[in-house]
Design a protein around this motif. Structure first.
Motif, PDB file in Angstrom:
ATOM      1  N   LEU A 129      31.336   5.725 -58.761  1.00  0.00           N
ATOM      2  CA  LEU A 129      30.669   4.819 -59.698  1.00  0.00           C
ATOM      3  C   LEU A 129      29.368   4.281 -59.117  1.00  0.00           C
ATOM      4  CD1 LEU A 129      30.617   3.143 -62.300  1.00  0.00           C
ATOM      5  CD2 LEU A 129      32.034   1.431 -61.131  1.00  0.00           C
ATOM      6  N   PHE A 130      29.391   3.835 -57.861  1.00  0.00           N
ATOM      7  CA  PHE A 130      28.186   3.284 -57.243  1.00  0.00           C
ATOM      8  C   PHE A 130      27.077   4.331 -57.159  1.00  0.00           C
ATOM      9  CE2 PHE A 130      31.166   0.237 -54.882  1.00  0.00           C
ATOM     10  CZ  PHE A 130      30.896  -0.797 -55.758  1.00  0.00           C
ATOM     11  N   MET A 131      27.430   5.547 -56.771  1.00  0.00           N
ATOM     12  CA  MET A 131      26.422   6.558 -56.540  1.00  0.00           C
ATOM     13  C   MET A 131      25.957   7.233 -57.833  1.00  0.00           C
ATOM     14  SD  MET A 131      25.922   5.922 -53.591  1.00  0.00           S
ATOM     15  CE  MET A 131      26.813   4.490 -53.003  1.00  0.00           C
ATOM     16  N   ALA A 132      26.676   7.026 -58.927  1.00  0.00           N
ATOM     17  CA  ALA A 132      26.233   7.563 -60.212  1.00  0.00           C
ATOM     18  C   ALA A 132      25.122   6.710 -60.821  1.00  0.00           C
ATOM     19  CB  ALA A 132      27.408   7.642 -61.184  1.00  0.00           C
ATOM     20  N   LYS A 133      24.983   5.488 -60.306  1.00  0.00           N
ATOM     21  CA  LYS A 133      23.949   4.588 -60.823  1.00  0.00           C
ATOM     22  C   LYS A 133      22.598   4.896 -60.170  1.00  0.00           C
ATOM     23  CE  LYS A 133      27.052   0.741 -61.839  1.00  0.00           C
ATOM     24  NZ  LYS A 133      27.202  -0.727 -61.812  1.00  0.00           N
ATOM     25  N   GLN A 318      25.527   6.275 -46.916  1.00  0.00           N
ATOM     26  CA  GLN A 318      24.953   7.552 -46.472  1.00  0.00           C
ATOM     27  C   GLN A 318      25.472   8.723 -47.295  1.00  0.00           C
ATOM     28  OE1 GLN A 318      26.166   9.036 -42.655  1.00  0.00           O
ATOM     29  NE2 GLN A 318      24.227  10.103 -42.312  1.00  0.00           N
ATOM     30  N   THR A 319      26.788   8.778 -47.506  1.00  0.00           N
ATOM     31  CA  THR A 319      27.344   9.890 -48.269  1.00  0.00           C
ATOM     32  C   THR A 319      26.854   9.868 -49.715  1.00  0.00           C
ATOM     33  OG1 THR A 319      29.343   8.556 -48.674  1.00  0.00           O
ATOM     34  CG2 THR A 319      29.400  10.131 -46.850  1.00  0.00           C
ATOM     35  N   GLY A 320      26.688   8.677 -50.271  1.00  0.00           N
ATOM     36  CA  GLY A 320      26.155   8.589 -51.627  1.00  0.00           C
ATOM     37  C   GLY A 320      24.723   9.086 -51.715  1.00  0.00           C
ATOM     38  N   GLN A 321      23.913   8.727 -50.726  1.00  0.00           N
ATOM     39  CA  GLN A 321      22.521   9.179 -50.721  1.00  0.00           C
ATOM     40  C   GLN A 321      22.436  10.694 -50.583  1.00  0.00           C
ATOM     41  OE1 GLN A 321      19.825   6.895 -48.234  1.00  0.00           O
ATOM     42  NE2 GLN A 321      18.677   8.739 -47.701  1.00  0.00           N
ATOM     43  N   ILE A 322      23.278  11.271 -49.742  1.00  0.00           N
ATOM     44  CA  ILE A 322      23.273  12.722 -49.570  1.00  0.00           C
ATOM     45  C   ILE A 322      23.726  13.418 -50.849  1.00  0.00           C
ATOM     46  CG2 ILE A 322      24.452  14.603 -48.358  1.00  0.00           C
ATOM     47  CD1 ILE A 322      24.256  12.943 -45.833  1.00  0.00           C
ATOM     48  N   SER A 323      24.710  12.831 -51.535  1.00  0.00           N
ATOM     49  CA  SER A 323      25.168  13.410 -52.807  1.00  0.00           C
ATOM     50  C   SER A 323      24.031  13.477 -53.811  1.00  0.00           C
ATOM     51  CB  SER A 323      26.319  12.579 -53.381  1.00  0.00           C
ATOM     52  OG  SER A 323      27.451  12.645 -52.558  1.00  0.00           O
ATOM     53  N   ASP A 325      20.677  13.324 -53.120  1.00  0.00           N
ATOM     54  CA  ASP A 325      19.546  14.127 -52.646  1.00  0.00           C
ATOM     55  C   ASP A 325      19.827  15.621 -52.715  1.00  0.00           C
ATOM     56  OD1 ASP A 325      18.154  11.841 -52.184  1.00  0.00           O
ATOM     57  OD2 ASP A 325      18.424  11.828 -50.007  1.00  0.00           O
ATOM     58  N   LEU A 326      21.057  16.025 -52.366  1.00  0.00           N
ATOM     59  CA  LEU A 326      21.380  17.446 -52.310  1.00  0.00           C
ATOM     60  C   LEU A 326      22.099  17.944 -53.555  1.00  0.00           C
ATOM     61  CD1 LEU A 326      22.545  17.790 -48.581  1.00  0.00           C
ATOM     62  CD2 LEU A 326      20.262  18.068 -49.549  1.00  0.00           C
ATOM     63  N   GLY A 327      22.450  17.032 -54.466  1.00  0.00           N
ATOM     64  CA  GLY A 327      23.153  17.450 -55.673  1.00  0.00           C
ATOM     65  C   GLY A 327      24.564  17.900 -55.404  1.00  0.00           C
ATOM     66  N   VAL A 328      25.234  17.288 -54.412  1.00  0.00           N
ATOM     67  CA  VAL A 328      26.591  17.653 -54.028  1.00  0.00           C
ATOM     68  C   VAL A 328      27.558  16.625 -54.599  1.00  0.00           C
ATOM     69  CG1 VAL A 328      28.138  18.019 -52.074  1.00  0.00           C
ATOM     70  CG2 VAL A 328      25.762  18.752 -51.928  1.00  0.00           C
ATOM     71  N   HIS A 329      28.720  17.078 -55.049  1.00  0.00           N
ATOM     72  CA  HIS A 329      29.694  16.183 -55.670  1.00  0.00           C
ATOM     73  C   HIS A 329      30.075  15.063 -54.701  1.00  0.00           C
ATOM     74  CE1 HIS A 329      33.071  14.689 -57.946  1.00  0.00           C
ATOM     75  NE2 HIS A 329      32.851  15.576 -58.902  1.00  0.00           N
ATOM     76  N   PRO A 330      30.013  13.784 -55.139  1.00  0.00           N
ATOM     77  CA  PRO A 330      30.320  12.670 -54.223  1.00  0.00           C
ATOM     78  C   PRO A 330      31.752  12.701 -53.704  1.00  0.00           C
ATOM     79  CG  PRO A 330      30.089  11.898 -56.503  1.00  0.00           C
ATOM     80  CD  PRO A 330      29.599  13.307 -56.465  1.00  0.00           C
ATOM     81  N   PHE A 331      32.696  13.220 -54.503  1.00  0.00           N
ATOM     82  CA  PHE A 331      34.072  13.329 -54.014  1.00  0.00           C
ATOM     83  C   PHE A 331      34.160  14.278 -52.823  1.00  0.00           C
ATOM     84  CE2 PHE A 331      36.571  12.122 -58.117  1.00  0.00           C
ATOM     85  CZ  PHE A 331      36.214  10.802 -57.913  1.00  0.00           C
ATOM     86  N   PHE A 332      33.374  15.347 -52.849  1.00  0.00           N
ATOM     87  CA  PHE A 332      33.413  16.310 -51.750  1.00  0.00           C
ATOM     88  C   PHE A 332      32.881  15.679 -50.468  1.00  0.00           C
ATOM     89  CE2 PHE A 332      31.274  19.454 -49.085  1.00  0.00           C
ATOM     90  CZ  PHE A 332      32.308  20.356 -48.862  1.00  0.00           C
ATOM     91  N   TYR A 334      32.139  12.334 -49.623  1.00  0.00           N
ATOM     92  CA  TYR A 334      32.855  11.149 -49.152  1.00  0.00           C
ATOM     93  C   TYR A 334      34.309  11.481 -48.820  1.00  0.00           C
ATOM     94  CZ  TYR A 334      34.479   6.294 -49.042  1.00  0.00           C
ATOM     95  OH  TYR A 334      35.029   5.091 -48.670  1.00  0.00           O
ATOM     96  N   GLY A 335      34.927  12.362 -49.616  1.00  0.00           N
ATOM     97  CA  GLY A 335      36.313  12.725 -49.360  1.00  0.00           C
ATOM     98  C   GLY A 335      36.488  13.444 -48.036  1.00  0.00           C
TER      99      GLY A 335
END
Length: 545
Positions: A129-133, A318-323, A325-332, A334-335
């Motif tokens: 939710l946070f990183m989708a904003k 950090q994981t949210g920013q990388i998601s 910037d790189l277009g990678v699923h946040p679950f992948f 951060y999980g």
């Protein structure tokens, strides 16, 4: 400043996250149940409860990370019920353990397992939710939620224990779960990080792992040490309460400090540099542990837990920013990273408990200190040194040079004396101690820039990189970045677009998908208030005058 003040106003997302964090601190942090009777906090009960909770916690992170890679369509759903049901059941079983003394052990173990799975699910959903904003909005909500959580947690101490135990599962949990459901409906699932099909962009995901593994190892090493310390907290439940309190105070101070600095200037963090700065103090404190009273170990565990809590907060950012910037699923992202970190924490907890509670080695503190020192030192070496390069350099550098005896013998037998040195070369003993130095024609800075130029961008640490302006356009785009608040990734994309590079070429150079490049371009144009490349070039030229 006014923009940040507007962002910092209380909202449903931040307040609901604060309730979740305060609830977690009351049940699965620090090795204690601060709001439950102390007769439920024997060493055996707490050990098996936290072992079950920690195991399902990291296992859930790994499971959801794998699910996002192999079946991304499933993770696109809200999934709040999947986290809420086990979370509520875990608390219900803990309450049941208060009334059924004969079944206390199995109830707490099953309750711990349910709490671990539910808590991990909620953490992943909040991260998404946070990183989708929008970038600033999401990070501010995360920070403000952390600030409010400390306030709520301390307020729980003002409520009688008998009420607090029921308040958490029957009031707080339904409220923050409902808020999560409502807020998740606003997520734009068309964003590249959600619409991405991982198995079609494996190169992007491999690059993501290369970017993340060093900072992940740093937090994992800290997690291992914190797990060892957690065993010491369980041995003294009263001390565990102070661990919880100090952890919340540290998170409150860290979040407030970041927000205060962010009001007036950009805030940048380099996890590797932070780890490098903390290691000497951490090693010193651990070396002293066997020689100081037990109270020192207990307070040191509280300090480690505080630093660990801050590290987890930065890991979410950090994981949210990388998601994004790189277009990678946040679950992948951060999980996977969270799974590794919490696995190491669990491992440290088991080893520390075996040493502390079961008396595998006496004195226990010596062995604990030795293991933690070893973990920190090894990760420090792995994160800041390439083992392959180090070994190769050890046998290729000519700081100590021994000429091959077979060649030397043939030379002497052929000429009757040692072969003369070539003109201009060192003579005598100097030849054996000849150390390569940068040539006088190249300054040390130029040599360093050449080395960085040859290294893959993803593998160069941020603190070792300085922005180098290759030409006028590069300098102009940096001026645009500072004027309009573009991120580093957006600046790279904007400069590539201004140079006339195609979407496909930009995606290849930056190790992202083409869909991610298009999304970055749309955001850049929206921030700059333009609609085409020519306007971007005109803006860059006008702003640099």
């Amino acid at each position: 400043m006014k923009t940040l003040q507007l962002l910092m106003k209380p909202n449903i997302t931040a307040l609901a996250y604060a309730m979740f964090m305060a609830t977690n601190a009351a049940g699965i942090w620090g090795g204690v149940f601060p709001f439950l009777p102390f007769d439920m906090q024997s060493n055996a009960l707490l050990f098996w409860f936290f072992l079950a909770q920690a195991t399902t916690f990291f296992a859930t992170f790994f499971f959801v990370s794998g699910l996002s890679y192999f079946a991304p369509s499933i993770t696109a759903r809200p999934l709040v019920a999947g986290a809420g049901v086990p979370y509520f059941l875990g608390w219900a079983l803990i309450i049941g353990a208060m009334y059924f003394a004969d079944l206390r052990m199995p109830l707490l173990v099953v309750g711990g397992a349910c709490l671990g799975a539910g808590s991990a699910g909620f953490y992943l959903l909040w991260q998404r939710l946070f990183m989708a904003k929008e970038t600033s909005r999401g990070v501010v909500d995360l920070m403000m939620g952390t600030v409010y959580s400390a306030v709520i947690y301390f307020a729980l101490y003002l409520i009688p224990r008998a009420i607090t135990v029921y308040l958490i599962p029957f009031a707080f949990m339904p409220l923050f779960a409902l808020a999560l459901v409502v807020c998740s409906r606003e997520i734009d699932l068309s964003q590249p990080m959600f619409a991405d099909e991982p198995r079609k962009n494996r190169r992007v995901y491999r690059n993501t792992l290369r970017v993340l593994y060093r900072s992940g190892l740093c937090v994992a090493a800290l997690g291992f040490c914190t797990g060892c310390m957690r065993a010491a907290a369980i041995e003294q439940p009263e001390m565990g309460s102070y661990v919880n309190i100090l952890s919340m105070v540290a998170l409150l101070a860290a979040a407030c400090s970041i927000l205060a600095i962010w009001r007036s200037r950009d805030v940048k963090f380099n996890p590797l540099a932070i780890f490098r700065a903390l290691v000497p103090a951490a090693l010193t404190s651990l070396v002293l542990m066997p020689f100081l009273p037990a109270a020192y170990t207990q307070w040191l565990s509280a300090v480690f837990y505080s630093i660990y809590g801050i590290a987890l907060l930065l890991m979410m950012i950090q994981t949210g920013q990388i998601s994004r910037d790189l277009g990678v699923h946040p679950f992948f992202v951060y999980g996977l990273l969270g799974g590794v970190v919490y696995l190491m924490h669990d491992l440290g907890f088991v080893i520390g408990s075996a040493v502390e509670l079961w008396g595998i080695y006496q004195p226990a503190r010596i062995l604990l200190a030795l293991m933690m020192v070893y973990a920190l030192a090894m990760v420090y070496f792995l994160c800041h040194t390439s083992l392959k390069t180090t070994i190769a350099k050890a046998f290729s550098d000519d700081s100590i040079e021994l000429l091959a005896l077979a060649l030397t013998g043939r030379r002497e037998s052929a000429e009757g004396k040692p072969a003369p040195m070539e003109a201009g070369s060192p003579s005598g003993n100097d030849a054996l101690w000849d150390i390569d130095e940068p040539s006088s024609e190249a300054s040390p800075d130029e040599v360093g820039q050449e080395a960085l130029k040859d290294a893959p961008a993803a593998l160069v640490e941020e603190d070792d990189r300085e922005r180098v302006f290759t030409d006028r356009l590069s300098k102009q785009m940096d001026a645009v970045r500072r004027a309009y608040g573009l991120s580093a990734r957006e600046t790279e994309v904007a400069e590539a677009v201004a140079r006339g590079k195609t979407v496909k070429r930009i995606a290849e150079e930056l190790f992202v998908s083409e869909n991610t490049v298009r999304t970055h371009t749309r955001r850049i144009y929206a921030k700059l208030g333009i609609h085409k490349k020519s306007e971007l070039i005109d803006l860059a030229q006008s702003i640099s005058r």
